[in-house]
Design a protein around this motif. Structure first.
Motif, PDB file in Angstrom:
ATOM      1  N   ASP A 154       0.646  -1.136   0.088  1.00 47.10           N
ATOM      2  CA  ASP A 154      -0.133   0.306   0.234  1.00 47.10           C
ATOM      3  C   ASP A 154       0.602   1.145  -0.150  1.00 47.10           C
ATOM      4  OD1 ASP A 154      -2.536  -1.539   0.268  1.00 47.10           O
ATOM      5  OD2 ASP A 154      -2.530  -1.569   2.239  1.00 47.10           O
ATOM      6  N   HIS A 155       0.243   2.029  -0.823  1.00 50.24           N
ATOM      7  CA  HIS A 155       1.262   3.501  -0.954  1.00 50.24           C
ATOM      8  C   HIS A 155       0.031   4.395  -0.572  1.00 50.24           C
ATOM      9  CE1 HIS A 155       3.461   6.322  -3.765  1.00 50.24           C
ATOM     10  NE2 HIS A 155       3.957   6.496  -2.412  1.00 50.24           N
ATOM     11  N   VAL A 156       0.293   5.760   0.425  1.00 43.60           N
ATOM     12  CA  VAL A 156      -0.362   7.020   0.343  1.00 43.60           C
ATOM     13  C   VAL A 156       0.817   7.902  -0.207  1.00 43.60           C
ATOM     14  CG1 VAL A 156      -1.307   8.558   1.943  1.00 43.60           C
ATOM     15  CG2 VAL A 156      -1.067   5.747   2.418  1.00 43.60           C
ATOM     16  N   ALA A 314      -3.120  -4.421  -3.623  1.00 43.42           N
ATOM     17  CA  ALA A 314      -2.500  -2.984  -2.819  1.00 43.42           C
ATOM     18  C   ALA A 314      -3.034  -1.640  -3.874  1.00 43.42           C
ATOM     19  CB  ALA A 314      -0.976  -3.131  -3.310  1.00 43.42           C
ATOM     20  N   GLN A 315      -3.259  -1.093  -2.192  1.00 43.07           N
ATOM     21  CA  GLN A 315      -3.654   0.567  -3.107  1.00 43.07           C
ATOM     22  C   GLN A 315      -2.290   1.623  -2.958  1.00 43.07           C
ATOM     23  OE1 GLN A 315      -7.307   0.937  -2.559  1.00 43.07           O
ATOM     24  NE2 GLN A 315      -6.988  -1.817  -3.198  1.00 43.07           N
ATOM     25  N   ASP A 316      -2.834   2.204  -4.198  1.00 42.75           N
ATOM     26  CA  ASP A 316      -1.983   3.381  -4.482  1.00 42.75           C
ATOM     27  C   ASP A 316      -2.957   4.719  -4.261  1.00 42.75           C
ATOM     28  OD1 ASP A 316      -0.480   5.206  -5.065  1.00 42.75           O
ATOM     29  OD2 ASP A 316       0.223   4.652  -6.927  1.00 42.75           O
ATOM     30  N   ILE A 317      -2.780   5.152  -2.743  1.00 40.84           N
ATOM     31  CA  ILE A 317      -3.846   6.262  -2.469  1.00 40.84           C
ATOM     32  C   ILE A 317      -2.824   7.926  -2.509  1.00 40.84           C
ATOM     33  CG2 ILE A 317      -5.274   7.085  -0.804  1.00 40.84           C
ATOM     34  CD1 ILE A 317      -5.640   4.553   0.038  1.00 40.84           C
ATOM     35  N   GLU A 318      -4.068   8.805  -3.892  1.00 46.58           N
ATOM     36  CA  GLU A 318      -3.427  10.124  -3.813  1.00 46.58           C
ATOM     37  C   GLU A 318      -4.046  10.851  -2.950  1.00 46.58           C
ATOM     38  OE1 GLU A 318      -3.951  13.357  -7.214  1.00 46.58           O
ATOM     39  OE2 GLU A 318      -2.484  11.205  -7.461  1.00 46.58           O
ATOM     40  N   ILE A 319      -3.572  11.400  -1.815  1.00 47.03           N
ATOM     41  CA  ILE A 319      -3.356  12.614  -1.103  1.00 47.03           C
ATOM     42  C   ILE A 319      -3.910  14.180  -1.735  1.00 47.03           C
ATOM     43  CG2 ILE A 319      -3.564  13.462   1.039  1.00 47.03           C
ATOM     44  CD1 ILE A 319      -4.833  10.437   1.346  1.00 47.03           C
ATOM     45  N   PRO A 320      -4.922  14.770  -1.357  1.00 46.68           N
ATOM     46  CA  PRO A 320      -5.685  15.891  -1.882  1.00 46.68           C
ATOM     47  C   PRO A 320      -3.916  17.371  -1.033  1.00 46.68           C
ATOM     48  CG  PRO A 320      -7.115  15.728  -0.705  1.00 46.68           C
ATOM     49  CD  PRO A 320      -6.141  14.446  -0.579  1.00 46.68           C
TER      50      PRO A 320
END
Length: 334
Positions: A154-156, A314-320
Motif C-alpha cells: 500500500d502506498h499513500v 495493494a492500494q495506491d492512494i493520492e492525498i489532496p
C-alpha cells in the motif's frame, strides 16, 4: 491490590463472562446487567490488561513508524498525527528514526516481525526494491511519499509533480520569470518529482530550465537553504523567485535574503513545501504547498487496520494538497 474481573463480577452480581463481554464491548449483554457491570467497574477502578486483550484478538497492539529524521518539522508533525490516528484503534506506535541511511532503513525493516508489530508505516529515503524482500512475511506495510520502488504494498502520497507545478505556476502568475529551485537531490524520489513539476511549469510558460538556478540540498535543513540562497544571490543575474522543496530550505533562504538586504517578496518571491507550523510564523510568512498531513496519517493507519481483517490488492492512494498563499510571494495582505 488491583481489582480483578472476579472482584467486578462479585460486586455486580453477575458472572465473570458477563463482565468480560462488557469490557470487550460486545452487544449481547442485557441492559440491566451492563448497567450493573459499568457501575462496578467504576467503583472498583478495574482496568483491563491491554496486552492480554490484544493477544486474545491475535494482535500485538503495536505498529511501527519508520521516518528519516524527527528534527524535520514535517516528520515530527506527521508522527503526532499517526499516533493520534493509531490511538483511535487502540494501537501504540513504535518510532524508528533512520537518518535516511540505507543500512538503518534495512535494519528497521528486518526487525519488523509479525509477533512484534501489527504493521508498519514507512517513509524511506534510500531503500531499494530488493530491500523489501527482508520484510517478514505477514507484516502489513504502508509506504509514504513517492519512490521509484515497484513493490506490491500500500502506498499513500500526494501528487508531487502537480504540487510543484502549482507552486511554480503561482510564481509565474505574479510575474516572476527567473525562477530558481532549491532542493534537487538524486537520493530523494520526491526531489526528482518536484523538479519535474518545476520544469513542466517553466516549459508551459515558454521558459527554459537553467542549470545555474538549480541548487542541490542533501538534508533539507535551514542552513542548506541559507547557503543555497547565498549561491543564487552571487550570480551575475540573481533569480526573482525561488521554489524550495521544503519549508526549512525556504526559511533558510529568507534568512539569507534578510542578511543581504534583499526584500522578500519585492526583490525575490519564495515558495516552500509542507506547510509546517513554522512557515506561518516566519517573517515574512511563507507561501507553501500544504499536503493534507492528517489525511496521510489516518489513511495509512486505516490501511493497516484493514489489512488485519481483509484481503485486497495493494492500494495506491493520492492525498489532496492546496497552496497556502502568504507574504513571501504577495506581500502583507490587508
Amino acid at each position: 491490590m488491583a481489582a480483578t474481573l472476579k472482584d467486578v463480577a462479585a460486586l455486580a452480581g453477575v458472572s465473570i463472562k458477563t463482565v468480560s463481554n462488557v469490557v470487550n464491548g460486545y452487544d449481547f449483554v442485557k441492559p440491566e446487567n451492563r448497567r450493573r457491570v459499568l457501575a462496578a467497574l467504576e467503583a472498583t477502578g478495574y482496568r483491563p490488561h491491554r496486552g492480554a486483550r490484544n493477544l486474545r484478538r491475535g494482535r500485538t497492539g503495536f505498529i511501527a513508524l519508520m521516518l528519516p529524521e524527527l528534527s524535520i518539522p514535517y516528520f515530527a508533525e506527521l508522527s503526532g498525527l499517526v499516533i493520534t490516528a493509531a490511538q483511535r484503534l487502540d494501537w501504540d506506535v513504535l518510532i524508528e528514526q533512520t537518518q535516511g541511511a540505507r543500512d538503518q532503513e534495512r535494519a528497521a525493516l528486518a526487525s519488523m516481525g509479525p509477533y512484534m508489530i501489527d504493521g508498519a508505516i514507512v517513509s524511506p529515503q534510500a531503500l531499494e526494491q530488493a530491500d523489501f524482500a527482508e520484510l517478514s512475511p505477514g507484516v502489513p506495510l504502508v509506504m509514504l511519499g513517492e519512490h521509484d520502488i515497484e513493490v506490491a504494498i500500500d502506498h499513500v502520497a500526494i501528487d508531487n509533480v502537480r504540487a510543484a507545478r502549482t507552486a511554480v505556476g503561482h510564481l509565474l502568475e505574479i510575474g516572476r520569470r527567473r525562477i530558481a529551485a532549491i532542493g534537487d537531490n538524486p537520493r530523494r524520489g520526491t526531489a526528482a518529482l518536484r523538479r519535474t513539476g518545476y520544469r513542466e511549469a517553466l516549459a508551459a510558460a515558454g521558459l527554459p530550465e537553467r542549470g545555474e538556478l538549480i541548487v542541490t540540498a542533501l538534508e533539507y535543513h535551514r542552513h542548506e537553504g541559507a547557503q543555497a540562497m547565498r549561491q543564487l544571490l552571487a550570480l551575475p543575474q540573481p533569480p526573482d523567485a525561488v521554489f524550495c522543496f521544503n519549508d526549512l530550505l525556504a526559511i533558510g533562504a529568507i534568512r539569507t535574503c534578510a542578511e543581504h538586504g534583499v526584500r522578500v517578496p519585492e526583490d525575490v518571491a519564495i515558495v516552500g513545501f509542507d506547510n509546517t507550523e513554522e512557515s506561518a510564523f516566519s517573517v515574512p510568512s511563507l507561501t507553501t504547498i500544504t499536503p493534507d498531513k492528517a489525511a496521510i496519517a489516518s489513511t495509512a493507519v486505516d490501511l493497516l487496520h484493514r489489512r488485519g481483517t481483509e484481503t485486497f490488492a495493494a492500494q495506491d492512494i493520492e492525498i489532496p494538497f492546496t497552496l497556502e498563499i502568504r507574504e513571501s510571494t504577495v506581500g502583507r495582505m490587508a
